[in-house]
Design an enzyme around this catalytic site. Sequence first.
Site, PDB file in Angstrom:
ATOM      1  N   ASP A  86     -61.551  -2.476 -11.098  1.00 36.57           N
ATOM      2  CA  ASP A  86     -61.717  -1.803  -9.994  1.00 36.57           C
ATOM      3  C   ASP A  86     -61.688  -0.166 -10.225  1.00 36.57           C
ATOM      4  OD1 ASP A  86     -59.084  -1.139 -10.162  1.00 36.57           O
ATOM      5  OD2 ASP A  86     -58.377  -1.980  -8.301  1.00 36.57           O
TER       6      ASP A  86
ATOM      7  N   SER B 294     -51.826  -1.279  -4.552  1.00 40.34           N
ATOM      8  CA  SER B 294     -51.491  -0.746  -5.761  1.00 40.34           C
ATOM      9  C   SER B 294     -49.984  -1.136  -6.308  1.00 40.34           C
ATOM     10  CB  SER B 294     -51.719   0.886  -6.140  1.00 40.34           C
ATOM     11  OG  SER B 294     -51.699   1.257  -7.277  1.00 40.34           O
TER      12      SER B 294
ATOM     13  N   HIS C 188     -60.681   1.286  -6.614  1.00 43.12           N
ATOM     14  CA  HIS C 188     -59.077   1.180  -6.216  1.00 43.12           C
ATOM     15  C   HIS C 188     -58.494   1.780  -5.051  1.00 43.12           C
ATOM     16  CE1 HIS C 188     -55.158   0.000  -7.530  1.00 43.12           C
ATOM     17  NE2 HIS C 188     -54.731   1.393  -7.501  1.00 43.12           N
TER      18      HIS C 188
END
Length: 671
Positions: free
Chosen positions: A573, A252, A626
């Site tokens: 995602d 991320s 995610h």
Amino acid sequence: MLRRRKASEAEKKSNSQIPKEIESRDDDDDDKKVTKKKERKSKKKWSCVDSCCWFIGCICSIWWFLLFLYNWMPASFPQYVTEAITGPLPDPPGVKLQKEGLTAKHPVVFVPGIVTGGLELWEGHHCADGLFRKRLWGGTFGEVYKRPLCWVEHMSLDNETGMDPSGIRVRPVTGLVAADYFAPGYFVWAVLIANLARIGYEEKTMYMAAYDWRISFHNTEVRDQTLSRIKSNIELMVATNGGKKVVVIPHSMGVLYFLHFMKWVESPTPEGGGGGSDWCAKHIKAVMNIGGPFLGVPKAVSGLFSAEAKDIAVARAIAPGVLDSDVFRLQTLQHVMKMTRTWDSTMSMIPKGGDTIWGGFDWSPEESYECNPKPKNNDTQIAVQNGSGSLGSQTKSTHYGRIISFGKDVAKEHSSMIETMDFRGAVKGNNLANKTCRDVWTEYHDMGLGGIKAVADYKVYTAGSLVDLLHFVAPKMMKRGGAHFSYGIAENLDDPKYDHYKYWSNPLETKLPDAPDMEIYSMYGVGIPTERAYVYKLTPAADCYIPFQIDTSVEDEYEGSCLKGGVFSVDGDETVPVLSAGFMCAKGWRGKTRFNPSGIHTYIREYDHAPPGNLLEGRGTQSGAHVDIMGNFALIEDIIRIAAGATGEDLGGDQIHSDIFKWSEKINLQL
């Protein structure tokens, strides 16, 4: 005698009548008691309180009973039940690869993203007594419920400097425990760590590069010397493992943070790490980016603009006023906005590249995307028959480049039909802050009705105008952000101005290191609707409320629409669209380009999302979401193989499920 006998007979009669009277009286008393009991029973009715008590009692009893069974059952029982229902479970990747003979080789460095790293208190105000070195973020979140306003105060940063407020020190948790679990039972890195341990990894060959994800990347070095610690730890791991280079695994926002690090480490001191231009080539084998928002995410814009995303907007629509209004002195969304706007790191994820990357009023790279590719009737949609890019009726009306639109008609009409009024020079009007707003101040209180109306009258915002919009509605936040981040495209990367740290986390304004043997992977999930653009409306009470709100009533009437609940979705995602996660490895860095002058090999590894088949699977071993992708067996296997010495070619090169290459070709970027 006769008289006496008569008298005695009379007495007998009277005596015989007395018990009858007594019995009759007793019967009357019994009847009265029964009637009184009936009256009491009729008066006593079952109340809601009784129902609630019984319900809570039943839930608690069941909970304690199940907890008792769980603690006394054999450790293998849950797996036995799961296999009885679903069949034999596949071996975890670590077990599978251990059987193949793979062993630990390259040291591994984890770089967590925003939110997932734990934060603990080192110094606080009086309301935080007893919390020294207790987690304020991550863990059980108990302090949020006990003292929410105190928690918000300590999680916020100074609105002027973006650093610690006076008398408060919150610092990142160190070690692998910093981000193995976000909350009890909710894994982040724990599954990957456990599988790496199966082939021989241990703490001396794994390092969690924890940092305070709230502050800007540059300030993590200024305040905590985090970048220097990462550099030193990587050098130590290489030196103590026979010179074997490290495999770095960012997730991320950690992807952007490590991109910043690679430029920092080769830059001269004092602004950089002084490692020299060949530091990455000597120390890094591969960078395996998971769910990387290389070019930003539209979701960050909605969070900064109105403190909401799709889920919050739905909750806000179901219970209007609960999140916004002054309920028990807790104006939830205002507090969230006040806190998150002090977190400079969130500004690193504002979309980068402007209209060139994300599209303009009447075009976008994903304009041919179909949210439901199943064939439809000709009345509703003309299915795309081949890959030539022919558009159906739905895709023609989807303008993803309009990231914020005020009204459904504005989001769909041709640009020639939209009349806008420029907001940039608008007078912001009277101050809206008043006593009813209590202690929750946001920058919207200084805008006035004139400024709010000017924002709505502009009607449409593309990626090129979003930065100006945020400068208008949140000038203090963007003043700090502008000193640490940039969102454009470099015309000449050799210009000395790009030596400044604010460009280092933007892949369109910096070069990759001179490390031709290094590999870069972009690994992300696909197949989940992901937020791409929003339809907004003005809220009716702008004096204390956040004046802008996603219009959840906006829907498209036909099945398979990409517009649901005021949000346009594309492939991704659930957090990062495919375009942001994949473009740089698909085109921007592919081969030798001005962004990748040494020709570092880049690979795209996409993982098609498959939700859990049943509740026993938990968050799923084939998830592409995610965070849940961190437990994806295929992704973990790819990481372990690279850490054990394999290359991208050994994995089979690219693994593609989306249209990322087709979308990338539509972007006219000078390479």
